[in-house]
Design a protein around this motif. Structure first.
Motif, mmCIF file in Angstrom:
data_model
loop_
_atom_site.group_PDB
_atom_site.id
_atom_site.type_symbol
_atom_site.label_atom_id
_atom_site.label_comp_id
_atom_site.label_asym_id
_atom_site.label_seq_id
_atom_site.Cartn_x
_atom_site.Cartn_y
_atom_site.Cartn_z
ATOM 1 N N LYS A 249 0.903 -0.934 -0.081
ATOM 2 C CA LYS A 249 -0.018 -0.214 -0.048
ATOM 3 C C LYS A 249 0.936 1.211 0.006
ATOM 4 O O LYS A 249 1.880 1.361 0.615
ATOM 5 C CB LYS A 249 -1.074 0.097 1.328
ATOM 6 C CG LYS A 249 -2.026 -1.012 0.946
ATOM 7 C CD LYS A 249 -2.896 -1.036 2.437
ATOM 8 C CE LYS A 249 -4.178 -1.936 2.312
ATOM 9 N NZ LYS A 249 -5.054 -1.597 3.621
ATOM 10 N N ARG A 250 0.429 2.127 -0.625
ATOM 11 C CA ARG A 250 1.237 3.499 -0.844
ATOM 12 C C ARG A 250 0.203 4.590 -1.066
ATOM 13 O O ARG A 250 -0.835 4.378 -1.625
ATOM 14 C CB ARG A 250 2.172 3.516 -2.102
ATOM 15 C CG ARG A 250 3.476 2.694 -2.086
ATOM 16 C CD ARG A 250 4.387 3.155 -0.855
ATOM 17 N NE ARG A 250 5.536 1.957 -0.388
ATOM 18 C CZ ARG A 250 5.831 1.425 0.335
ATOM 19 N NH1 ARG A 250 4.675 0.897 0.807
ATOM 20 N NH2 ARG A 250 6.614 0.839 0.405
ATOM 21 N N LEU A 251 0.782 5.872 -0.335
ATOM 22 C CA LEU A 251 -0.259 6.979 -0.457
ATOM 23 C C LEU A 251 0.554 7.840 -1.561
ATOM 24 O O LEU A 251 1.516 8.151 -1.638
ATOM 25 C CB LEU A 251 0.026 7.674 1.184
ATOM 26 C CG LEU A 251 -0.634 9.140 0.851
ATOM 27 C CD1 LEU A 251 -2.336 9.079 0.994
ATOM 28 C CD2 LEU A 251 -0.090 9.979 2.241
ATOM 29 N N TYR A 252 -0.366 8.408 -2.525
ATOM 30 C CA TYR A 252 -0.100 9.311 -3.493
ATOM 31 C C TYR A 252 -0.735 10.642 -3.238
ATOM 32 O O TYR A 252 -1.952 10.808 -2.983
ATOM 33 C CB TYR A 252 -0.486 8.616 -4.669
ATOM 34 C CG TYR A 252 0.248 7.527 -5.228
ATOM 35 C CD1 TYR A 252 1.510 7.656 -5.972
ATOM 36 C CD2 TYR A 252 -0.119 6.216 -4.838
ATOM 37 C CE1 TYR A 252 2.215 6.407 -6.342
ATOM 38 C CE2 TYR A 252 0.865 5.104 -5.314
ATOM 39 C CZ TYR A 252 2.026 5.268 -5.923
ATOM 40 O OH TYR A 252 2.548 4.166 -6.123
ATOM 41 N N MET A 253 -0.071 11.932 -3.407
ATOM 42 C CA MET A 253 -0.606 13.041 -3.304
ATOM 43 C C MET A 253 -0.546 13.617 -4.531
ATOM 44 O O MET A 253 0.654 13.740 -5.049
ATOM 45 C CB MET A 253 0.209 14.066 -2.115
ATOM 46 C CG MET A 253 -0.212 13.234 -0.735
ATOM 47 S SD MET A 253 1.075 13.811 0.506
ATOM 48 C CE MET A 253 2.422 12.691 0.195
ATOM 49 N N VAL A 254 -1.733 14.143 -5.077
ATOM 50 C CA VAL A 254 -1.434 15.053 -6.369
ATOM 51 C C VAL A 254 -1.846 16.261 -6.451
ATOM 52 O O VAL A 254 -3.054 16.599 -5.958
ATOM 53 C CB VAL A 254 -2.382 14.071 -7.362
ATOM 54 C CG1 VAL A 254 -2.404 14.702 -8.786
ATOM 55 C CG2 VAL A 254 -2.237 12.678 -7.421
ATOM 56 N N LEU A 255 -1.061 17.304 -7.014
ATOM 57 C CA LEU A 255 -1.324 18.586 -6.844
ATOM 58 C C LEU A 255 -1.263 19.138 -8.544
ATOM 59 O O LEU A 255 -0.484 18.486 -9.234
ATOM 60 C CB LEU A 255 -0.329 19.433 -6.344
ATOM 61 C CG LEU A 255 0.035 19.429 -4.864
ATOM 62 C CD1 LEU A 255 1.035 18.376 -4.654
ATOM 63 C CD2 LEU A 255 0.230 20.647 -4.136
#
Length: 536
Positions: A249-255
């Motif tokens: 599991k990985r967290l992705y932050m998109v701007l």
């Protein structure tokens, strides 16, 4: 030097068939078809996506964009990368050197200019990136970090934690059209109870600081929510949903910059990349087992006339008294000899010679525990990561492994052998026949695999981003909102819906000399720390 070693070597049809049979290698065709991007093929030859990678690791973003550009027909290059690890820098130069303009050691040098390893002199990079991909080191936040036991522990005081702060400064300074940051899911875990003080009461977990953090000494606002004129969303993506035989599991932050797309598009990215594309992958393909990966890689390496890289037999280190008592307790509960091997798995001495005493205990205990629970470890295609503590139970079942780390050593019960370094790369979605692995040891490949992005997972997210970034590059808005996919489920986009995009050679009505309209800065709305795909 060619970027595609597979172009220079002989290959046979059986190898190609083996690759095509693995679902996780079909992500390009599946995702571009599902999002309707195939309708743009032939119209993108004058379009270029300029990428930058911070804390590049295995340079997965450049690998993904290369695959997508070859399929869709657009141009892509990487303006700059930063990576402090010398082994990874060598990997990047060997595999992607011709695609990279500048190569720095640290993100701060990448942002402000510094010594460029590519040109062997001081260089600065232009402020024109379309896409920033960043994977700040996870060691300060990982649950495996022993530093968490300290009362004064703060991951952002760690030199590796500084990489995240430099990444936010990079976005504020360079203003890329889209930025994607990847982190371990542990950044959502609350601070340990031992951590006390104002900082830990103000920010309940590392992610809180990442989104809304402010440096106490200088007052600098380093949280992603403080970067003006960007939309922001976060999501959790799981590798096994994308036909990868690994649980990770990985967290992705998109701007996304506000002039690139609407807020509604960004808000719906988690469902598009997380739900819709993973369902498309499951419907269109199957997940290989690690046994199939091992067989495929042996065939590929034979064609390449290379031997697989396996971990060397390591010497036993000092074992604490508590660990010895733990192993003895496990064996007693499983009804086996406290000091001897598990009888049912002791007849494979040639295979067991690959293991030191601690690793043998780990293999024996987990084999016996699986049998005690009614599972045949060999028929169920089980495996165990012997680099982890014996009490952590990092067991993989049904041909799937636990999450890879940079020190991973996975023992497969069925083949009675370790997975090779090439197998670990394939578990992250890389096709080894497309890579140059000269001079790489097992420990190098393990570190690259443990620190890299998973190709089909990151590919799902980057392909979704291209669904609005490519029309933006063509000077047009996307024909329909990505959210319409969820509402109407009308995949793929029809050719007629992309008809507004000018064909090559067609004159645009927009004048190049026409000034851009002035846009007043709009205050950022308060974005919740978690998107609707996350649970608090």
């Amino acid at each position: 030097m060619s970027d595609s070693p597979s172009d220079d070597i002989p290959c046979d049809e059986s190898s190609d068939a083996a690759v095509e049979g693995m679902g996780m290698f079909q992500w390009v065709k599946i995702f571009t078809s599902k999002l309707g991007l195939d309708a743009l093929r032939g119209r993108l030859r004058n379009t270029k996506i300029l990428c930058a990678e911070a804390c590049a690791g295995a340079c997965t973003g450049t690998y993904i964009l290369k695959e997508l550009s070859e399929h869709l027909g657009f141009n892509t290059s990487t303006s700059s990368v930063s990576e402090p690890d010398p082994v990874k820098r060598a990997w990047i130069s060997n595999n992607f050197g011709s695609r990279i303009d500048h190569h720095f050691k640290y993100v701060s040098e990448q942002r402000m200019g510094g010594f460029c390893l590519q040109h062997n002199q001081d260089c600065t990079c232009p402020d024109e990136e379309d896409l920033l991909l960043a994977g700040p080191p996870c060691q300060p936040y990982s649950r495996l970090s022993s530093l968490k036991r300290r009362v004064d522990w703060n991951p952002f005081d760690d030199p590796k934690g500084e990489a995240f702060l430099d990444t936010t400064r990079y976005i504020r300074h360079k203003r890329p059209a889209v930025a994607i940051l990847e982190e371990v899911a542990d950044v959502m875990t609350p601070w340990p109870s031992t951590c006390q003080g104002t900082f830990f009461h103000k920010y309940k977990c590392p992610l809180d600081f990442m989104l809304s953090g402010e440096m106490e000494a200088s007052g600098e606002k380093v949280g992603l929510n403080h970067i003006p004129n960007y939309w922001l969303t976060t999501m959790i993506l799981e590798t096994s949903h994308y036909q990868v035989p690994q649980t990770r599991k990985r967290l992705y932050m998109v701007l996304a910059r506000k002039d690139v797309c609407s807020e509604e598009v960004v808000v719906n990215l988690p469902e598009i990349a997380g739900k819709v594309l993973s369902e498309a992958m499951r419907e269109a393909s199957r997940r290989p087992t690690i046994q199939e990966i091992m067989a495929h890689n042996r065939q590929v390496l034979q064609i390449l006339e290379r031997r697989p890289t396996f971990p060397a037999v390591s010497q036993d280190g000092k074992v604490s008294k508590s660990t010895k008592l733990l192993v003895k307790s496990f064996k007693k509960n499983l009804g086996v000899s406290p000091y001897g091997p598990v009888e049912c798995y002791s007849n494979s001495e040639p295979a067991r010679s690959q293991l030191n005493n601690r690793e043998r205990d780990c293999v024996d205990v987990h084999y016996a525990s699986l049998q005690a629970s009614g599972i045949d470890p060999e028929k169920a295609q089980c495996n165990v990561d012997v680099a982890r503590s014996i009490g952590r139970r990092h067991i993989g079942k049904w041909g799937r492994t636990s999450a890879l780390t940079r020190f991973v050593k996975i023992w497969d019960f069925e083949s009675q052998s370790f997975l090779s370094g090439e197998d670990l790369l394939t578990l992250q979605g890389f096709q080894i026949e497309k890579l140059r692995l000269d001079g790489m040891k097992y420990s190098d490949l393990a570190a690259l695999s443990g620190d890299s992005w998973t190709v089909p997972v990151a590919g799902a997210l980057i392909t979704t981003v291209l669904a609005f970034l490519l029309p933006y590059k063509l000077g047009k808005k996307a024909p329909i909102l990505l959210s319409d996919f969820l509402t109407h489920n009308d995949f793929p986009i029809a050719e007629s819906e992309w008809s507004f995009i000018p064909s090559p050679g067609e004159v645009s009505n927009c004048s190049d000399s026409e000034p851009e309209p002035h846009v007043e800065p709009v205050p950022l709305p308060k974005v919740k720390p978690f998107s609707r795909t996350l649970t608090s």
